[in-house]
Design an enzyme around this catalytic site. Structure first.
Site, short mmCIF file in Angstrom:
data_model
loop_
_atom_site.label_atom_id
_atom_site.label_comp_id
_atom_site.label_asym_id
_atom_site.label_seq_id
_atom_site.Cartn_x
_atom_site.Cartn_y
_atom_site.Cartn_z
N LYS B 134 29.82 43.42 77.08
CA LYS B 134 30.10 42.01 77.28
C LYS B 134 31.01 41.85 78.48
O LYS B 134 31.89 42.70 78.72
CB LYS B 134 30.78 41.47 76.01
CG LYS B 134 31.08 39.99 76.03
CD LYS B 134 31.68 39.57 74.69
CE LYS B 134 32.00 38.09 74.66
NZ LYS B 134 32.47 37.65 73.33
N MET B 185 34.80 32.49 77.10
CA MET B 185 34.26 33.02 75.84
C MET B 185 34.65 32.15 74.65
O MET B 185 34.75 32.64 73.52
CB MET B 185 34.72 34.46 75.63
CG MET B 185 34.30 35.34 76.80
SD MET B 185 34.90 37.00 76.69
CE MET B 185 36.66 36.72 76.73
N SER B 211 30.15 33.84 71.64
CA SER B 211 30.20 34.11 73.06
C SER B 211 29.53 35.41 73.48
O SER B 211 29.37 35.64 74.67
CB SER B 211 31.66 34.13 73.51
OG SER B 211 32.36 35.19 72.92
N ILE B 232 36.47 36.21 68.22
CA ILE B 232 37.76 35.59 67.91
C ILE B 232 37.58 34.42 66.96
O ILE B 232 38.54 33.91 66.39
CB ILE B 232 38.50 35.18 69.20
CG1 ILE B 232 40.00 35.02 68.97
CG2 ILE B 232 37.92 33.91 69.79
CD1 ILE B 232 40.81 34.89 70.23
N GLY B 233 36.32 33.97 66.81
CA GLY B 233 36.06 32.86 65.89
C GLY B 233 34.62 32.92 65.38
O GLY B 233 34.17 32.05 64.65
N GLY B 234 33.92 33.99 65.79
CA GLY B 234 32.52 34.15 65.40
C GLY B 234 31.66 34.68 66.53
O GLY B 234 30.44 34.75 66.43
N SER B 235 32.31 35.11 67.61
CA SER B 235 31.59 35.42 68.85
C SER B 235 30.73 36.68 68.81
O SER B 235 29.89 36.88 69.68
CB SER B 235 32.59 35.54 70.01
OG SER B 235 32.99 34.26 70.43
#
Lengths: 584, 584
Positions: B134, B185, B211, B232-235
């Site tokens: 990434k 991201m 992301s 960090i939140g679902g990436s």
């Protein structure tokens, strides 16, 4: 609502505490040693106010106490009573207690005895062991004031135990006292407007240190076999070292912290951790393993699921030694203690290399920036509840400016880089050792001080850098300052104004007899290994049984005094008898 | 200094990327499928641009690739070349790549082959395995733009590998591409001004998600056997689920993160973690174990010293199922996929109980408050480097107000309470299960979407609550949406305006063929157990070999097409021959 001033509230709280002492355990005021008696370490035993059984119980370490309760030699009530009595005396000598609940402790002990008698089973691995608690751990039925007058009765009692306290309770621990702390627990001396100052039983002109100072004074006087303190910048290690005790500052996430009150609540840039303090390294290790065996990660989401690890140390350990952190120079006895430790470790076959304290100054200042990043808003709010003023040590919390989160993030990023640099240096030390492996630990002072007078504790950089990196560190007692040997370096050239001011305050007469400990620092989450290395160090310098030896000594002195008294009584009796003799 | 506009800089960067494709690997533009071809999953194989060997290599999972390099059936160069070629085609179909360095990858592969030939030894456990990265992981010699135009050439190349990249390099991995991400991201779709949008190979009218969207599109098209994303939140989970892939979002501290670029650098209230995405669950598990076996805690101070743990699952697992998180209702295919999973798990002998998504709404909003707590200062600074505007998804970073640290601390304290409540509920679930033990995992949607059109991804609450608690969660593919079965609930009454808006956007025609995955959530630091449970779920729903089966299918289709072509050529030849026969 009350319109009382902070001094009135504080006085009321203090009076309430004082009323909770059991009269039969208090030493009459006129029998207490006067202020001219500095060293009171042996006083609880030699003064004659404790029974022989109370002395036997309180001189025993935690593992012995547990086994004697198990073997029914002692009951939990006898043990609780002995420690309650000795804690009372310890308090009269040093002002170490904040909350007192002897009756509740005796009730707990009674229930444990009954449970054992009825079921034949122990409640848990801590069955009947008295544990003292720093006044930041919530325990149901008691307040938690963390040194703020505004919290003295607010709330008057907590409904729930902190997670750790609940676990210890389930394991059979007996709670009976909470111990004194500095306001917000953010000063290196345990002083506040409610209870005043806790003094050092090695030399009452010196501070007990902070923030777990009440604990350390109590434990050094054997008013508790083990106590729980906390450490966010040195608050376990400074008082432990100031009283030549064993402690371990774990990395964040080994011991549960939920339900502790904080002066800086919600601060996550630095992990506040709790841990044991004791005269017994066995007790510190046993406690640590016992709590972790209790799977605290199932009860506190911030605890790491890391079961206790049995560690095999290599036969030859390698230590990196820091004699001076490049900011503030240690007192003479501290350097002597460190040299002595290095010499003894080398004699025992270990390797010691010099370790450069790179980035230590910044690690100390950055952690201070984290502490102050809320602009002291929380401390100001809590002080504002009653209008209590700030102590000089805390003045920066009153004057600092709140940071924005953007700046905080930049500080975090900088700290992350500092962490990376330190871990890389640690790994790279492999090229500096004879084993070809990185150093196992850093050996260094706990503070610049071999004891320190009230108001003179100016520098926490020797401990705070560990917190900034979230490393693991323990303290090991080494020796006591001796003014006949420990002389200031006449030609010492201070490195900076802070160093100059600090060294100028060094008065080898004043700190005579003050304790000297060393700090054993491991990388992050190395608790088991650090404990094992602490034992290696303690064995090398001969302090593994320091407190047992002291206990034996104290008992000898006690027996000697008793014999003198008996002889005197006998002599008096003889003289009375002879004076009444009809032969005269 | 440049006075170019952000669009000019972006165009220059994009042109530079495009120039790095190897012409011999590019499909001529006129041979590419037109926009009317939505599902391009099989296109790289069926189009005939890959050789049979390239297909064999790229259809193989990571463990097979490693073993065939070891057995010298394939060379690292052959493998790197095959994936370079297929990645090129994947990119032409979905716009998934950001940085391209095929030549460097081939050089790495060549050196590995030479090393193996010369020494007879593999460089490490990943010898010759291509790994896509990434575009937030620094790799020496390449830039890291994380979607910001201002970072496109700034710096033009990094001097050092991220810790993780360096470890993978030492283990023998081959790097050849970095993959597209959203700006900073921080959007659920992988779009930015440099490279534009990455589309979904299942249905190119749908987003790849974000992301780690570039990774997921590339991997679904088998242009990479394994890729590293971040979460960090679902990436990791959103794009993985959007492409029916396997991934695991570890808790903070299992995988090293040092040397990753972030749009929110220094944010510590939420742990950004990285992790593997793959078509192969074996690969995800193998990668995780391999990285952890590399002792990353010796190289990154934020990694927890927690060696790989072998986990024995109980024969009967208990899942708590969340069908609707109480905030936003899932699309019909998502609910069908979840029902199907529950049914299959029960058939396999596992227990599934209903789990109330208590506090999920607050966990989602509090994490957003953490993201925005710097007032968007960092994102504004980075966007400001070139004056690029904010995408609508990011507008809140432009408009939010910076918090003071005092308020941040209060949010931390609140989150600590939420963590405590969740862990207590988890423990208390013991009273709800037939085993008398707490649930092993939570089973739930990864998002409300069975695929989603561009610009319509409105809700990340199904993943973000996991990050707020720092729990462990993996994704498992289940099925694909089918407009003939998946009908909107005509009588569904939205719970709130957000739900109403989201459900109104649901167009079952549009998302036809979109992937449906489930999320398996474990407590904090339960990576090994979650991976094992993911396998149980995948076996139950029959998707453990989903991608292998798809590969077999694709190969059959390829063979079928080849045969048709051969037959047609043969027929043509015959007809030519017969037309030229002297008998006519």
């Amino acid at each position: 609502m009350t319109c009382d001033t902070y001094l009135e509230i504080a006085a009321r709280k203090k009076a309430e505490r004082d009323a909770k002492f059991k009269p039969e355990w208090l030493v009459p005021k006129d029998k207490l040693p006067g202020p001219e008696i500095k060293d009171v370490l042996e006083w609880p035993v030699t003064s004659g106010f404790l029974t022989a059984e109370e002395i036997a119980i309180t001189e025993a370490g935690a593992p012995t106490i547990l086994s004697k309760i198990k073997s029914k030699e002692w009951t939990a009530v006898e043990v609780a009573s002995a420690f309650g009595h000795r804690a009372t005396i310890a308090h009269q000598l040093t002002n170490c207690l904040s909350e007192i609940f002897f009756e509740e402790g005796l009730t707990m002990a009674k229930e444990l005895d009954e449970y054992y008698a009825t079921t034949g089973k122990l409640k848990g691995p801590l069955h009947g062991l008295p544990i003292s608690l720093k006044d930041n751990l919530n325990i149901k039925g008691q307040p938690t004031s963390i040194g703020f007058v505004g919290f003295a009765f607010n709330p008057p009692k907590f409904e729930d135990d902190a997670v750790l306290v609940g676990m210890l309770r389930e394991m059979g621990a007996v709670f009976y006292v909470k111990t004194n702390v500095p306001v917000a627990m953010m000063m290196p001396e345990s002083i506040n407007f409610i209870y005043g100052n806790t003094v050092n039983p090695f030399n009452r002109d010196l501070t007990a240190g902070g923030s777990s100072g009440g604990e350390a004074a109590l434990i050094a006087l054997k008013g508790s076999p083990i106590g729980i303190g906390s450490d966010i910048g040195g608050s376990l290690r400074i008082p432990a070292a100031n009283q030549n005790l064993f402690t371990i500052r774990s990395s964040g996430g080994r011991f549960p912290t939920y339900g502790a009150r904080s002066g800086l609540p919600g601060l996550e840039s630095v992990n506040s951790v709790n841990g044991p303090i004791s005269t017994s390294l066995d007790a510190v290790e046993f406690y640590s393993k016992t709590v972790i065996d209790g799977e605290p990660w199932l009860k506190d989401g911030k605890v790491i699921e890391m079961p206790w690890r049995d560690v095999d140390l290599p036969e030859k350990l390698t230590f990196g030694v820091i004699r001076d952190d490049g900011v503030v120079h240690p007192y003479p006895a501290v350097l002597r203690g460190l040299d002595h430790t290095v010499e003894k470790l080398r004699e025992a076959g270990h390797e010691v290399i010099e370790w450069e304290p790179q980035d230590h100054e910044r690690l100390d200042t950055i952690i201070t920036e984290f502490f102050l990043s809320d602009g002291g808003e929380h401390c100001k709010e809590y002080a504002g509840l009653t209008g209590e003023p700030f102590f000089p040590y805390m003045e920066m919390y009153n004057k600092c400016k709140e940071k924005g989160v953007s700046e905080l993030w930049d500080l975090h990023a900088e700290r992350t880089t500092l962490m990376k640099r330190y871990i890389d240096r640690w790994a790279a030390s492999a090229s500096m050792t004879s084993t070809g492996k990185p150093i196992d630990a850093i050996l260094m002072p706990v503070s610049p001080y071999s004891g320190v007078g009230h108001g003179k504790f100016r520098y926490v950089g020797y401990t705070a850098w560990v917190n900034a990196l979230d490393y693991t560190a323990g303290t090991v007692p080494v020796l006591r300052a001796d003014k006949s040997i420990d002389k200031k370096e006449a030609d010492y050239v201070p490195k900076n104004s802070r160093d100059e001011e600090n060294y100028a305050l060094c008065d080898t007469d004043e700190v005579d007899g003050g304790p000297v400990s060393v700090q054993v620092v491991g990388r992050r989450l190395q608790e088991e290994k650090v404990l094992k290395m602490m034992r290696v160090v303690a064995k090398a310098v001969g302090t593994e049984k320091y407190w047992d030896d002291l206990g034996v000594l104290i008992n000898y002195i006690y027996i000697y005094i008793c014999m003198l008294v008996i002889l005197q009584i006998a002599a008096s009796a003889l003289s009375i008898v002879s004076s009444q003799s009809p032969l005269h």
